[in-house]
Design an enzyme around this catalytic site. Structure first.
Site, PDB file in Angstrom:
ATOM      1  N   ASP A  46       0.871  -1.160   0.000  1.00  0.00           N
ATOM      2  CA  ASP A  46       0.000   0.000   0.000  1.00  0.00           C
ATOM      3  C   ASP A  46       0.919   1.223   0.000  1.00  0.00           C
ATOM      4  O   ASP A  46       2.144   1.106   0.093  1.00  0.00           O
ATOM      5  CB  ASP A  46      -0.941  -0.034   1.213  1.00  0.00           C
ATOM      6  CG  ASP A  46      -2.155   0.878   1.012  1.00  0.00           C
ATOM      7  OD1 ASP A  46      -3.201   0.642   1.615  1.00  0.00           O
ATOM      8  OD2 ASP A  46      -2.031   1.833   0.209  1.00  0.00           O
TER       9      ASP A  46
HETATM   10  C1  GLC Z   1      -4.144   4.377  -0.080  1.00  0.00           C
HETATM   11  C2  GLC Z   1      -5.109   3.243   0.162  1.00  0.00           C
HETATM   12  C3  GLC Z   1      -5.160   2.234  -0.948  1.00  0.00           C
HETATM   13  C4  GLC Z   1      -4.901   2.920  -2.274  1.00  0.00           C
HETATM   14  C5  GLC Z   1      -3.465   3.390  -2.245  1.00  0.00           C
HETATM   15  C6  GLC Z   1      -3.059   4.087  -3.543  1.00  0.00           C
HETATM   16  O1  GLC Z   1      -3.482   4.723   1.090  1.00  0.00           O
HETATM   17  O2  GLC Z   1      -4.969   2.540   1.388  1.00  0.00           O
HETATM   18  O3  GLC Z   1      -6.437   1.587  -0.899  1.00  0.00           O
HETATM   19  O4  GLC Z   1      -5.108   2.016  -3.355  1.00  0.00           O
HETATM   20  O5  GLC Z   1      -3.215   4.250  -1.143  1.00  0.00           O
HETATM   21  O6  GLC Z   1      -3.735   5.289  -3.677  1.00  0.00           O
END
Ligand code: GLC
Length: 736
Positions: free
Chosen positions: A274
């Protein structure tokens, strides 16, 4: 010998170490844009704002959450390929959660359809629009089962039930990727990312980013089911969760990522962190350095470091210190290159990217129609004293409330969509009854009362034949980092509701929100309540379709609505415990209860009304099922009303005795049945041994011989059941 193609293996041989490491690094698209990084690009704090020139042209993938411009994406790829020595194309990824340019209802809403079609239609639409713009991967579906509506991210997920989670997972993956991996090369397909692995929906106290403290039993019995369905459906990527499992951050958790995800579930695709979550392992004080965090992530099988600036800085050192091997790096890079190969990027990285195509696809009539249909099927009529459906033969309709006017009706996680393209509540009413006088009054702010606004609203209500009272949340009140301890409607909204209903009893409360809310007080006086969720681009039209009866509400709650936040977590598939007293009689002191509130939700899982009434009779269940066989159970459903209607017939099972505590009910089947007034129909479900399996104390997944209860009904409160017995084999007397 690895499983990569000759092309990938050839590239692995030719690539330098820097080129390999570059593939494992993901940055936001802004690093390649003339105007630089835009705030919309960021879904988390970035740890570093500079990327060295030689790194910039070796990067493996970017996130583009800021725009839908095919020509700019084409330019970025063209420039990149001019600089990349081996001509390895960039992967373009994005958070396409419930819409690219045409916005569909939030995922929690689409799960309330109790039908895969809205999700399938959404995913196909988003894939067509996004791939035409040059996007290859979406960070969707979010499959985090959750029972805690204090957590703002329930709006992105499939609700509280694993059966619906599995249904959603299959539909998203098939909708985005197509029926098989060969379709990924098509110009209207996206690679899907199952997220967040795993257990994010159980954050302590509903506090986003807090630890989770679930047992392996809960993980396997509830959390993993949707992910397994998504892996089995062929999802190409999985994203790690910010949270922990058994005290170890998911992104560095070998048991979770290697043993379970890759080992047991058989996931062979790309595992992406993430946003910065590799770097964040340090924040748990589980890694004393960034390098240790990277080592844990590599060992856990994580291939891409999203915006964490860890791998790009640590992998060389880890190799030099023999804390990781070149084989591990080749495995990571091989999986990333394989994904690019499956997407056809080596043959044609520009396939289908054109402004002509996006102009034809973005918000086109067909996509709008699908978004409208999905919104119609996602809305849930919670109560209705007969006020709905309302005749279109009205002169004046008052749309009142902070959510009635020009709001972002798309909801959170819709950064690519422009809410000016979306039909608001008042616009939907104007479209539905063009000859009527539609009054629009705010009545109050979301969190502040205003005497003048309130007065104007009450006056408008008095003039109206019908009042639509649009309440709920701001789009930014649910979503990531949007946890709350208060799920009630704000006091000024409640004051407005009381005043308006008193002024005109022909008032329908429309809820526009991203989470189950405490509607206890409102439900005590509102003639009708329609849960609209954040319904997307065609939201206002879909609301009018249901209010005026052009379409019947068929949605059912995929997540329980508690009486109050004190009840949270509350969910239908609660376990049998020894102090549970089904009667709930107050005479028993020592029982599972609150001293001041029911233990059951205000609106139950599976609840939802239509515009007619259905009855259930003649539940038929065979006495026995022989292991390895199957049985058919049935019930007669009748339309007792004077309008045609579609009933969502729900099958629940209960395992009476087991090695571990088991739920009072588990949803195991859904059928939509459309009946004319007076018509009745026999509705049958097949029960298989697979449906009876659960994780035993040793986590073996199988079914025990013994008694099972069968319920077929309108929602999870159904009480009538009949029992069958799963037998190991035919009794001797019956054996021929
Ligand atoms: C965010 C979210 C995730 C998302 C990622 C990219 O923090 O937790 O669901 O896809 O970053 O934006």
């Amino acid at each position: 010998m690895n499983s990569f193609s000759p092309r990938v293996n050839t590239l692995l041989k030719e690539m330098t170490l820097n080129e390999k490491i570059g593939q494992t690094f993901q940055i936001v698209a802004g690093f390649y844009h003339e105007e630089g990084i835009k705030i919309e690009d960021l879904t988390g704090p970035i740890t570093d704002e500079t990327v060295a020139e030689d790194v910039l042209w070796n990067i493996g993938s970017i996130i583009d959450n800021a725009s839908c411009d095919p020509e700019r994406n084409r330019r970025v790829q063209e420039t990149f390929l001019e600089h990349n020595r081996l001509g390895i194309p960039l992967l373009f990824m994005a958070d396409i959660i419930h819409g690219y340019k045409t916005c569909f209802p939030i995922p929690l809403a689409m799960t309330c359809a109790f039908d895969p079609e809205p999700v399938l239609e959404y995913a196909r639409t988003a894939a067509a629009e996004a791939r035409a713009a040059g996007i290859h991967v979406t960070f969707s579906p979010m499959l985090d089962l959750s029972r805690d509506c204090r957590w703002g991210r329930v709006m992105e997920g499939p609700g509280e039930d694993p059966f619906l989670g599995e249904m959603a997972a299959r539909a998203y993956v098939e909708g985005y990727q197509g029926a098989n991996e060969d379709e990924l090369k098509r110009q209207d397909r996206l690679a899907a990312t199952l997220k967040h692995f795993a257990g994010y929906g159980f954050v302590m106290g509903g506090r986003d980013y807090d630890e989770t403290d679930i047992t392996e039993h809960t993980l396997r019995e509830y959390v993993l089911r949707a992910f397994k369905a998504g892996v089995d459906a062929g999802a190409e990527l999985v994203m790690s969760s910010f949270t922990t499992f058994e005290g170890v951050p998911a992104n560095g958790n070998k048991k979770l990522m290697q043993d379970i995800l890759r080992g047991e579930l058989g996931f062979k695709g790309v595992l992406i962190s993430d946003c910065g979550s590799i770097n964040r392992i340090q924040g748990y004080h589980v890694a004393a350095s960034g390098k240790e965090a990277s080592r844990m992530a590599v060992d856990a099988g994580c291939d891409i470091d999203m915006m964490g600036f860890r791998y790009i800085n640590d992998i060389k050192t880890l190799l030099a210190e023999k804390k990781m091997t070149m084989e591990q790096l080749d495995e990571m890079v091989g999986r990333i290159l394989t994904l690019k190969e499956k997407l056809g990027l080596f043959e044609d990285p520009f396939k289908g990217i054109s402004k002509e195509r996006t102009d034809a696809l973005y918000l086109c009539e067909d996509h709008r129609a699908k978004a409208r249909r999905a919104a119609q099927k996602s809305m849930v009529l919670l109560q209705n004293n007969g006020l709905l459906p309302f005749s279109k033969d009205v002169k004046t309709v008052a749309v009142i409330g902070p959510n009635g006017g020009d709001i972002n009706i798309n909801g959170n996680w819709s950064s690519h969509c422009d809410c000016k393209d979306s039909v608001k509540v008042y616009e939907g009413v104007q479209n539905a009854i063009p000859g009527a006088n539609v009054l629009l009054e705010r009545g109050c702010e979301f969190t502040a009362r205003d005497e003048a606004l309130l007065h104007r609203a009450v006056e408008a209500a008095k003039q109206a034949d019908l009042v639509l009272l649009a309440l709920g949340e701001k789009d930014c009140w649910s979503g990531e980092a949007c946890s709350t301890t208060n799920i009630a409607l704000t006091p000024c909204q409640m004051e407005l509701a009381r005043a308006v209903v008193k002024a005109n009893p022909k008032t329908v409360a429309l809820l526009i929100n991203g989470r189950p809310m405490d509607l206890t007080e409102l439900s005590g006086f509102a003639p009708a309540i329609l849960e609209c969720w954040f319904p997307g681009t065609e939201g206002g039209n879909a609301i009018a379709d249901l209010v005026f009866g052009d379409v019947e509400p068929t949605g059912r709650l995929a997540m329980s609505f508690p009486y109050c936040v004190g009840q949270v977590p509350t969910y239908y598939n609660r376990s049998q415990v020894s102090h549970y007293n089904p009667s709930g009689s107050p005479n028993v002191w020592f029982q599972l209860r609150y001293s001041n509130c029911s233990i059951h939700p205000r609106f139950a899982f599976g609840h939802g009304l239509g515009y007619t009434k259905f009855s259930y009779k003649g539940l038929t269940v065979p006495a026995a099922m022989i292991r390895g066989g199957e049985i058919t159970v049935s019930c007669t459903v009748a339309n007792e009303g004077d309008r045609p209607g579609t009933e969502t017939v729900q099958l629940y099972l209960r395992d009476e005795f087991a090695q571990v505590i088991r739920p009072l009910k588990e949803l195991k089947g859904v059928q939509k049945v459309t009946l004319q007034p007076g018509e009745e129909r026999l509705v049958s479900f097949t029960i298989t041994e697979e449906m009876l399996k659960y994780h035993h104390r040793d986590f073996s997944f199988c079914a025990d011989a013994g008694a099972f209860q069968v319920f077929i009904g309108h929602d999870s409160t159904v009480e009538e059941y009949k029992v069958f017995e799963l037998k190991d084999e035919y009794p001797a007397a019956e054996r021929q």
